[in-house]
Scaffold this active site. Structure first.
Site, PDB file in Angstrom:
ATOM      1  N   SER A   1       0.817  -1.218   0.000  1.00 34.93           N
ATOM      2  CA  SER A   1       0.000   0.000   0.000  1.00 34.93           C
ATOM      3  C   SER A   1       0.849   1.266   0.000  1.00 34.93           C
ATOM      4  O   SER A   1       1.765   1.422   0.813  1.00 34.93           O
ATOM      5  CB  SER A   1      -0.921   0.014   1.215  1.00 34.93           C
ATOM      6  OG  SER A   1      -1.670   1.230   1.242  1.00 34.93           O
TER       7      SER A   1
ATOM      8  N   ASN B   1     -14.605   0.716   2.268  1.00 31.70           N
ATOM      9  CA  ASN B   1     -13.165   0.969   2.228  1.00 31.70           C
ATOM     10  C   ASN B   1     -12.783   2.286   2.917  1.00 31.70           C
ATOM     11  O   ASN B   1     -11.608   2.615   2.993  1.00 31.70           O
ATOM     12  CB  ASN B   1     -12.644   0.960   0.791  1.00 31.70           C
ATOM     13  CG  ASN B   1     -12.904   2.271   0.069  1.00 31.70           C
ATOM     14  OD1 ASN B   1     -13.986   2.842   0.191  1.00 31.70           O
ATOM     15  ND2 ASN B   1     -11.924   2.754  -0.670  1.00 31.70           N
TER      16      ASN B   1
ATOM     17  N   LYS C   1     -12.848  -5.576   3.989  1.00 34.11           N
ATOM     18  CA  LYS C   1     -13.848  -4.636   3.473  1.00 34.11           C
ATOM     19  C   LYS C   1     -15.291  -5.030   3.822  1.00 34.11           C
ATOM     20  O   LYS C   1     -16.164  -4.168   3.877  1.00 34.11           O
ATOM     21  CB  LYS C   1     -13.696  -4.462   1.958  1.00 34.11           C
ATOM     22  CG  LYS C   1     -12.412  -3.745   1.583  1.00 34.11           C
ATOM     23  CD  LYS C   1     -12.322  -3.421   0.108  1.00 34.11           C
ATOM     24  CE  LYS C   1     -11.018  -2.704  -0.212  1.00 34.11           C
ATOM     25  NZ  LYS C   1     -10.972  -2.185  -1.582  1.00 34.11           N
TER      26      LYS C   1
END
Length: 277
Positions: A16, A88, A67
């Site tokens: 990420s 999210n 999620k």
């Protein structure tokens, strides 16, 4: 003035670049805030949500595999999160209620669907590979455009069947058989984690496909997965997940800070520079 804390929860998180993106925008907009990676296990989700209630955290993003798992812990889900059952982005609203929102739909629409002409979508066969956390957002965005022929294939059949319960109009192709159906597809969308940096990849590259195929890979790290690079070499029109990442992040940032940050070459170059490290 306190430094507001934000972050992203998931596992794994090494891929990420959300901290790079949001911390860049905090600096550009002169906000005293910090965004970090928050690697947690499933049994720690409630603790994280409690930190939002107490304003130890002012907002979080959620990535794989949480999620759907976060939904029981928020007070309400709104807008696209209601339609997808996929969250999210989480924040505390003016009534001190913890809200779950979905910015992935917006990100996919802005980065991909809105760039296509109606003739590119009319009566097309679209195959979505994967049934993870982002898949409901992609399918919902496609259905919103009145696309009727959406197929899904996933290694674990049960996960694909769960998504079909949400979107009954889609058709399931068993993972072992999807390569046999490729030549019928006008679009292939990779929503799996296959090809992600430091992770597993597709066992076989797709060799036979329909002329005019368009390939979209939701992965942005790396910018070119092995499959995407393979298709580019075959002169297939391809898209990676970088712009989806930027647009979903833009909407999250706006929900938290009431400021819409700019997506320009400067921020793109910053992300790409980090991707090359």
């Amino acid at each position: 003035m306190i430094e507001k804390q934000f972050g992203i929860i998931g596992n794994p998180l090494s891929h990420s670049l959300s901290p790079t993106l949001h911390n860049f925008w905090f600096r550009k907009n002169n906000l005293k805030a910090n965004y970090s990676l928050i690697k947690i296990k499933n049994n720690q989700i409630k603790n994280i949500i409690d930190k939002i209630r107490s304003k130890e955290l002012y907002g979080i993003n959620i990535t794989i595999p949480y999620k759907q798992d976060v939904i029981p812990y928020v007070d309400l889900i709104v807008n696209d999160a209601m339609e997808t059952s996929s969250v999210n982005t989480i924040y505390l609203n003016n009534e001190n209620r913890v809200v779950g929102e979905n910015t992935d739909v917006y990100g996919f629409e802005k980065s991909f669907i809105n760039k296509l002409e109606e003739k590119d979508l009319d009566n097309k066969n679209i195959l979505v590979l994967g049934a993870g956390g982002v898949t409901p957002s992609l399918i919902y965005a496609l259905i919103k455009k009145k696309i009727k022929k959406v197929f899904i294939s996933n290694i674990t059949l049960q996960k694909a069947e769960n998504i079909k319960k949400k979107f009954p109009s889609i058709e399931i192709i068993e993972w072992e058989n999807f390569s046999q159906k490729i030549e019928e597809m006008d679009f292939i969308i990779n929503a799996t984690s296959l090809g992600m940096k430091s992770g597993p990849d597709f066992e076989n590259l797709i060799q036979e496909f329909k002329p005019g195929l368009i390939y979209y890979d939701a992965i942005y790290n790396p910018l070119e997965t092995k499959m995407l690079k393979h298709f580019k070499e075959k002169n297939v029109k391809t898209f990676n997940g970088l712009e989806m990442f930027l647009f979903q992040g833009q909407k999250s940032f706006s929900l938290w800070n009431k400021i819409t940050p700019t997506i320009d070459e400067e921020v793109k170059e910053k992300i790409i520079l980090d991707l090359k490290r």
